[in-house]
Design an enzyme around this catalytic site. Sequence first.
Site, PDB file in Angstrom:
ATOM      1  N   HIS A 162       0.691  -1.218  -0.105  1.00 31.16           N
ATOM      2  CA  HIS A 162      -0.025  -0.122  -0.087  1.00 31.16           C
ATOM      3  C   HIS A 162       0.582   1.130   0.042  1.00 31.16           C
ATOM      4  CE1 HIS A 162      -3.546  -2.638   0.923  1.00 31.16           C
ATOM      5  NE2 HIS A 162      -4.232  -1.652   0.393  1.00 31.16           N
ATOM      6  N   ASP A 205      -6.740  -3.360   7.198  1.00 30.49           N
ATOM      7  CA  ASP A 205      -7.680  -3.142   5.992  1.00 30.49           C
ATOM      8  C   ASP A 205      -8.065  -4.441   5.485  1.00 30.49           C
ATOM      9  OD1 ASP A 205      -9.408  -1.504   4.259  1.00 30.49           O
ATOM     10  OD2 ASP A 205      -7.662  -1.142   3.103  1.00 30.49           O
TER      11      ASP A 205
END
Length: 386
Positions: free
Chosen positions: A252, A273
């Site tokens: 990410h 997440d």
Amino acid sequence: MLRNRYAIAASVIFDGAEIHRDRAVFMRGGRILDILHVGNLPHGVPVRTLPEGAWLAPGFIDAQVNGGGDVLLNDDPGAGAMAAIAAAHRKFGTTGVMPTLITDAREKMVVALEAVDRAAALNAGVLGLHLEGPFISPEKPGIHCRDYIREPTAEDLDLLTAPRETATLVTLAPERFGAGVVERLADAGVRVSLGHSMATYEETKAALDEGLTGFTHLFNAMRPLGARDPGPVAAALEAPNAFFGMIVDGEHVAPAMLRLALRGAAHPMLVTDAMPPVGGETASFLLNGQDIVLKDGRLTNAAGTLAGSALDMASAVRNTVEMLGVPLTDALRFASTEPAAFLGFGDLLGRISPDFRADLVAFDPRDMTIYETWVDGRPSEPTNPA
């Protein structure tokens, strides 16, 4: 009386701030009484002794978890699904979760908000609900469905600010609506986080003044940091009372950017997440009609857009040490003490201290193998170390 009193002894106990060697956590029921030398425990108190070299620390708290154990909250935003997601993440040291509903139809938001208190009754690991959208920017949707992105109505604000036993966290784009919305949410005890946003530096500062305290997966899906356009990232890192989520999976955000963020004034928090494959058996699932597939550690749709992560909190702690060069004690704080404070549980969770809830994790510090967890003093099924 010794009834309901017990202790867990470990080579190292990290209480959220300091290290204690060769001590025991003394508890009664679901609350911590003290950290003591084993020889100072009351006579007859049962003692569970962890394997040599094991650490005992506050249980991990994940403020952004979309799914786990092959369950996606957007598919079934009810109490049973929330409890199942919490159960799936517990094996990775996570003792508290904020099940996360990403941008979807209003009806699902209503169902989730009405179900979250029941979910906490089913599983004490459910701390509340995170609504990541739908009040976000269509310019930074990420994997979110643009068809459901909208601005909040008066009815939405009434729903979000209704009294609840659990925490409510809302990720939004503050530039999308006028002044006063963030303030109303914050005044009602709702945690407000900027995310999926094109807010300018000035707009972000204004939201901070109104009560914004969080930044959802910093750097991802927000206006980028620029030389003459500092945006929300600069505003976040200047704010000593703000908290920012980090997805430390090497996918990410580049580790160099996260190391830069750690030099700012804000408080770092580890989040996963996570999506259904974490703690589950399948490597693919549907999200708003899109096929999401796990390959080489990345969850993406057909266009290659990241769709959450396959990260668990034990791996996030390990990655923070290995990728960011952070001491283990700091990584543990990022996974427990900081998110507890952000969510409003700083006097109950995130530390091993008298009167705190006995949410604990035992692990091998060499590789973050999880041996056992305790939620409200209740143990999980232990994992026998090799």
